[in-house]
Design an enzyme around this catalytic site. Structure first.
Site, PDB file in Angstrom:
ATOM      1  N   GLY A  12      23.669  64.552  18.053  1.00 30.09           N
ATOM      2  CA  GLY A  12      23.616  63.656  19.027  1.00 30.09           C
ATOM      3  C   GLY A  12      22.369  63.871  20.652  1.00 30.09           C
ATOM      4  O   GLY A  12      22.668  63.512  21.409  1.00 30.09           O
ATOM      5  N   SER A  13      21.169  64.588  19.697  1.00 34.39           N
ATOM      6  CA  SER A  13      20.068  64.364  21.165  1.00 34.39           C
ATOM      7  C   SER A  13      20.032  63.139  20.886  1.00 34.39           C
ATOM      8  O   SER A  13      18.974  62.986  22.568  1.00 34.39           O
ATOM      9  CB  SER A  13      18.920  65.493  20.148  1.00 34.39           C
ATOM     10  OG  SER A  13      18.426  64.927  18.852  1.00 34.39           O
ATOM     11  N   ASN A  14      19.292  62.275  20.260  1.00 35.64           N
ATOM     12  CA  ASN A  14      19.316  60.876  20.665  1.00 35.64           C
ATOM     13  C   ASN A  14      19.885  60.011  21.746  1.00 35.64           C
ATOM     14  O   ASN A  14      19.653  59.141  22.558  1.00 35.64           O
ATOM     15  CB  ASN A  14      19.259  59.987  19.165  1.00 35.64           C
ATOM     16  CG  ASN A  14      17.552  59.699  18.953  1.00 35.64           C
ATOM     17  OD1 ASN A  14      16.886  59.481  19.326  1.00 35.64           O
ATOM     18  ND2 ASN A  14      17.776  61.135  18.123  1.00 35.64           N
ATOM     19  N   ILE A  87      27.925  49.926   8.039  1.00 35.60           N
ATOM     20  CA  ILE A  87      28.964  49.168   9.492  1.00 35.60           C
ATOM     21  C   ILE A  87      29.033  47.862   8.260  1.00 35.60           C
ATOM     22  O   ILE A  87      28.331  47.034   7.748  1.00 35.60           O
ATOM     23  CB  ILE A  87      27.680  48.234   9.921  1.00 35.60           C
ATOM     24  CG1 ILE A  87      26.822  50.155  10.943  1.00 35.60           C
ATOM     25  CG2 ILE A  87      28.727  47.944  11.317  1.00 35.60           C
ATOM     26  CD1 ILE A  87      27.511  50.463  11.491  1.00 35.60           C
ATOM     27  N   ASN A 101      19.423  50.149  15.184  1.00 34.12           N
ATOM     28  CA  ASN A 101      19.292  51.522  13.863  1.00 34.12           C
ATOM     29  C   ASN A 101      18.104  52.403  14.380  1.00 34.12           C
ATOM     30  O   ASN A 101      16.778  51.300  14.436  1.00 34.12           O
ATOM     31  CB  ASN A 101      19.709  51.631  12.692  1.00 34.12           C
ATOM     32  CG  ASN A 101      20.529  52.440  11.781  1.00 34.12           C
ATOM     33  OD1 ASN A 101      20.269  53.443  12.655  1.00 34.12           O
ATOM     34  ND2 ASN A 101      19.435  53.201  11.169  1.00 34.12           N
ATOM     35  N   HIS A 103      15.359  55.276  12.644  1.00 37.77           N
ATOM     36  CA  HIS A 103      15.493  56.207  10.576  1.00 37.77           C
ATOM     37  C   HIS A 103      14.376  56.416  10.867  1.00 37.77           C
ATOM     38  O   HIS A 103      13.095  56.326  11.350  1.00 37.77           O
ATOM     39  CB  HIS A 103      15.493  54.972   9.338  1.00 37.77           C
ATOM     40  CG  HIS A 103      15.358  55.831   8.326  1.00 37.77           C
ATOM     41  ND1 HIS A 103      16.389  55.885   7.895  1.00 37.77           N
ATOM     42  CD2 HIS A 103      13.890  55.697   7.794  1.00 37.77           C
ATOM     43  CE1 HIS A 103      16.165  56.077   6.920  1.00 37.77           C
ATOM     44  NE2 HIS A 103      15.263  56.692   6.779  1.00 37.77           N
TER      45      HIS A 103
HETATM   46  C1  GRF Z   1      17.771  60.992  14.074  1.00 36.86           C
HETATM   47  O1  GRF Z   1      17.036  61.705  13.407  1.00 36.86           O
HETATM   48  C2  GRF Z   1      17.897  59.729  13.488  1.00 36.86           C
HETATM   49  O2  GRF Z   1      16.601  58.620  13.074  1.00 36.86           O
HETATM   50  C3  GRF Z   1      18.641  60.051  12.033  1.00 36.86           C
HETATM   51  O3  GRF Z   1      19.549  60.241  12.744  1.00 36.86           O
HETATM   52  C4  GRF Z   1      19.763  61.780  13.137  1.00 36.86           C
HETATM   53  C5  GRF Z   1      19.882  61.905  14.530  1.00 36.86           C
HETATM   54  O4  GRF Z   1      20.081  63.431  14.725  1.00 36.86           O
HETATM   55  N1  GRF Z   1      19.349  58.081  12.139  1.00 36.86           N
HETATM   56  P1  GRF Z   1      20.821  63.354  16.439  1.00 36.86           P
HETATM   57  O5  GRF Z   1      21.912  63.466  16.286  1.00 36.86           O
HETATM   58  O6  GRF Z   1      20.733  61.783  17.619  1.00 36.86           O
HETATM   59  O7  GRF Z   1      19.834  64.855  17.410  1.00 36.86           O
END
Ligand code: GRF
Length: 190
Positions: A12-14, A87, A101, A103
């Site tokens: 969940g870092s994003n 999805i 999304n 990637h």
């Molecule tokens: C990210 O590298 C994103 O590109 C991919 O999954 C990863 C998720 O990382 N789809 P986080 O859980 O947000 O740390």
């Protein structure tokens, strides 16, 4: 204030980067986090940030009540941030042009069904690529093939491991993902 739904099933870092960014730029709010792993790190983030969560399984994911639940939040965007399931077509159609999304490669390279997480970085290193990066794109019914919104590049170093490359990619993601969201919301047409 725009409503944003995040689908995430990893650390969940994003998601955290988006939540933090929106505190500084209150153009929108994360109203729900959808997750298919009951022990995912993103759920701890949701608890700390006081964001409602919805844990799904394969059956509920394809159920029409799932669309109704999402629609109740009136999302301007549905953001996939580390979510691996495809999805369902009904969801893509209902929220057409609202699902994006991220990637961790420069699509169309290193995309598709089994290309996720460290596998992407392993493949990039094995192919001796000198450059990698991220792709933010709309979601359609084919994995990683929707219209590209933004790409950002970084170098691949001779001594990179999948872990070190992944760290560099995450830095790009944390910078560009919230800002791309901001741009899309500013130009949003319902
Ligand atoms: C990210 O590298 C994103 O590109 C991919 O999954 C990863 C998720 O990382 N789809 P986080 O859980 O947000 O740390």
């Amino acid at each position: 204030m725009h409503s944003i739904i995040i689908f995430a099933s990893g650390a969940g870092s994003n998601a955290q980067a988006i939540i933090n960014y929106l505190k500084q730029h209150p153009i929108g709010k994360v109203s729900l986090i959808v997750c298919n792993k009951p022990n995912a790190g993103v759920l701890d983030i949701a608890a700390v940030e006081n964001i409602p969560t919805l844990i799904i399984d394969k059956t509920s994911f394809n159920d029409t009540t799932f669309i109704t639940t999402l629609a109740q939040h009136q999302p301007s965007l549905i953001v996939l941030a580390g979510f691996l399931w495809k999805i369902p077509g009904g969801v893509v159609q209902f929220f057409s042009n609202k699902i994006i999304n991220i990637h961790p490669s420069l699509l169309p390279k290193y995309g598709g069904k089994n290309m996720y997480g460290q596998r992407v970085h392993q493949a990039v290193i094995a192919a001796n690529e000198k450059t990698s990066g991220i792709t933010i794109h709309y979601v359609n019914e084919v994995y990683d093939e929707g219209e590209i919104i933004v790409q950002a590049h970084c170098s691949v170093r001779a001594d990179d491991t999948p872990e070190t490359l992944s760290q560099r990619i995450h830095q790009l993601e944390h910078f560009y993902f919230p800002r791309t969201l901001h741009f899309l919301l500013e130009h949003y047409k319902s």
